[in-house]
Design a protein around this motif. Sequence first.
Motif, PDB file in Angstrom:
ATOM      1  N   SER A  46       0.991  -1.216  -0.101  1.00 20.23           N
ATOM      2  CA  SER A  46      -0.084   0.070   0.050  1.00 20.23           C
ATOM      3  C   SER A  46       0.976   1.318   0.086  1.00 20.23           C
ATOM      4  N   LEU A  47       2.005   1.134   0.192  1.00 17.62           N
ATOM      5  CA  LEU A  47       3.009   2.437   0.049  1.00 17.62           C
ATOM      6  C   LEU A  47       3.712   2.474  -1.345  1.00 17.62           C
ATOM      7  N   ASP A  48       3.960   3.701  -1.600  1.00 16.40           N
ATOM      8  CA  ASP A  48       4.655   4.142  -2.807  1.00 16.40           C
ATOM      9  C   ASP A  48       6.193   3.855  -2.566  1.00 16.40           C
ATOM     10  N   TRP A  49       7.074   4.169  -3.402  1.00 20.78           N
ATOM     11  CA  TRP A  49       8.574   4.033  -3.302  1.00 20.78           C
ATOM     12  C   TRP A  49       9.054   5.113  -2.243  1.00 20.78           C
ATOM     13  N   LYS A  50       8.506   6.226  -2.076  1.00 24.82           N
ATOM     14  CA  LYS A  50       8.777   7.220  -0.982  1.00 24.82           C
ATOM     15  C   LYS A  50       8.593   6.597   0.580  1.00 24.82           C
ATOM     16  N   GLY A  51       7.530   6.070   0.460  1.00 18.78           N
ATOM     17  CA  GLY A  51       7.022   5.616   1.965  1.00 18.78           C
ATOM     18  C   GLY A  51       7.773   4.190   2.264  1.00 18.78           C
ATOM     19  N   ILE A  52       8.046   3.646   1.234  1.00 23.12           N
ATOM     20  CA  ILE A  52       8.947   2.436   1.442  1.00 23.12           C
ATOM     21  C   ILE A  52      10.488   2.751   2.090  1.00 23.12           C
ATOM     22  N   GLY A  53      10.933   3.863   1.270  1.00 22.08           N
ATOM     23  CA  GLY A  53      12.321   4.353   1.587  1.00 22.08           C
ATOM     24  C   GLY A  53      12.207   4.962   3.055  1.00 22.08           C
ATOM     25  N   ILE A  54      11.169   5.466   3.445  1.00 25.82           N
ATOM     26  CA  ILE A  54      11.030   6.109   4.744  1.00 25.82           C
ATOM     27  C   ILE A  54      10.991   5.053   5.669  1.00 25.82           C
ATOM     28  N   LEU A  55      10.040   4.018   5.444  1.00 25.43           N
ATOM     29  CA  LEU A  55      10.082   2.755   6.254  1.00 25.43           C
ATOM     30  C   LEU A  55      11.442   2.250   6.456  1.00 25.43           C
ATOM     31  N   ILE A  56      12.213   2.009   5.321  1.00 24.22           N
ATOM     32  CA  ILE A  56      13.479   1.125   5.634  1.00 24.22           C
ATOM     33  C   ILE A  56      14.327   2.220   6.290  1.00 24.22           C
ATOM     34  N   LEU A  57      14.320   3.467   6.235  1.00 24.09           N
ATOM     35  CA  LEU A  57      15.204   4.441   7.010  1.00 24.09           C
ATOM     36  C   LEU A  57      14.777   4.286   8.518  1.00 24.09           C
ATOM     37  N   VAL A  58      13.564   4.343   8.788  1.00 18.72           N
ATOM     38  CA  VAL A  58      13.228   4.430  10.376  1.00 18.72           C
ATOM     39  C   VAL A  58      13.593   3.059  10.820  1.00 18.72           C
ATOM     40  N   ILE A  59      13.389   1.914  10.252  1.00 19.07           N
ATOM     41  CA  ILE A  59      13.849   0.499  10.630  1.00 19.07           C
ATOM     42  C   ILE A  59      15.325   0.702  10.896  1.00 19.07           C
ATOM     43  N   THR A  60      16.079   1.141  10.026  1.00 22.27           N
ATOM     44  CA  THR A  60      17.377   1.192  10.247  1.00 22.27           C
ATOM     45  C   THR A  60      17.991   1.909  11.078  1.00 22.27           C
ATOM     46  N   ILE A  61      17.515   3.191  11.432  1.00 17.31           N
ATOM     47  CA  ILE A  61      17.749   3.937  12.440  1.00 17.31           C
ATOM     48  C   ILE A  61      17.517   3.442  14.088  1.00 17.31           C
ATOM     49  N   GLY A  62      16.441   2.685  13.874  1.00 20.28           N
ATOM     50  CA  GLY A  62      15.879   1.836  15.134  1.00 20.28           C
ATOM     51  C   GLY A  62      16.959   0.814  15.516  1.00 20.28           C
ATOM     52  N   PHE A  63      17.322   0.068  14.610  1.00 23.18           N
ATOM     53  CA  PHE A  63      18.351  -1.087  14.760  1.00 23.18           C
ATOM     54  C   PHE A  63      19.814  -0.359  15.219  1.00 23.18           C
ATOM     55  N   ILE A  64      20.332   0.552  14.593  1.00 19.51           N
ATOM     56  CA  ILE A  64      21.430   1.183  15.089  1.00 19.51           C
ATOM     57  C   ILE A  64      21.378   1.898  16.452  1.00 19.51           C
ATOM     58  N   ALA A  65      20.048   2.375  16.657  1.00 14.84           N
ATOM     59  CA  ALA A  65      20.007   2.917  18.238  1.00 14.84           C
ATOM     60  C   ALA A  65      20.015   1.888  19.070  1.00 14.84           C
ATOM     61  N   ALA A  66      19.299   0.725  19.087  1.00 12.49           N
ATOM     62  CA  ALA A  66      19.147  -0.309  19.552  1.00 12.49           C
ATOM     63  C   ALA A  66      20.513  -1.016  20.092  1.00 12.49           C
ATOM     64  N   SER A  67      21.367  -1.042  18.912  1.00 12.36           N
ATOM     65  CA  SER A  67      22.597  -1.895  19.012  1.00 12.36           C
ATOM     66  C   SER A  67      23.641  -0.758  20.002  1.00 12.36           C
ATOM     67  N   LEU A  68      23.583   0.635  19.864  1.00 11.01           N
ATOM     68  CA  LEU A  68      24.265   1.387  20.711  1.00 11.01           C
ATOM     69  C   LEU A  68      23.921   1.281  22.152  1.00 11.01           C
ATOM     70  N   LEU A  69      22.648   1.210  22.205  1.00  6.62           N
ATOM     71  CA  LEU A  69      22.188   1.073  23.555  1.00  6.62           C
ATOM     72  C   LEU A  69      22.471   0.043  24.375  1.00  6.62           C
ATOM     73  N   LEU A  70      22.583  -1.063  23.667  1.00  2.01           N
ATOM     74  CA  LEU A  70      22.678  -2.435  24.255  1.00  2.01           C
ATOM     75  C   LEU A  70      24.149  -3.008  24.334  1.00  2.01           C
ATOM     76  N   LYS A  71      25.234  -1.882  24.092  1.00  2.00           N
ATOM     77  CA  LYS A  71      26.423  -2.374  24.141  1.00  2.00           C
ATOM     78  C   LYS A  71      26.828  -2.371  25.448  1.00  2.00           C
TER      79      LYS A  71
END
Length: 71
Positions: A46-71
């Motif tokens: 249901s998303l277009d290419w912009k929405g998918i890009g934003i979703l991937i960016l948010v997920i990536t930032i979340g993984f990076i933040a979680a990895s930094l906080l859990l070190k």
Amino acid sequence: MSKDKETPERRRERLRQEELKKNPMGTMNDAFNKAENGSLADLVGSLDWKGIGILILVITIGFIAASLLLK
């Protein structure tokens, strides 16, 4: 196929495509709400290419933040 003889499924899809052309970023909220009851394929479909890009960016930032906080 004329508009008065089209199936309800085709009519819904046609109206959805017209709405996407009018307001492409407005469907992102609909996509996230749909994801509560659907699958990831429904969300991405249901998303277009912009929405998918934003979703991937948010997920990536979340993984990076979680990895930094859990070190």
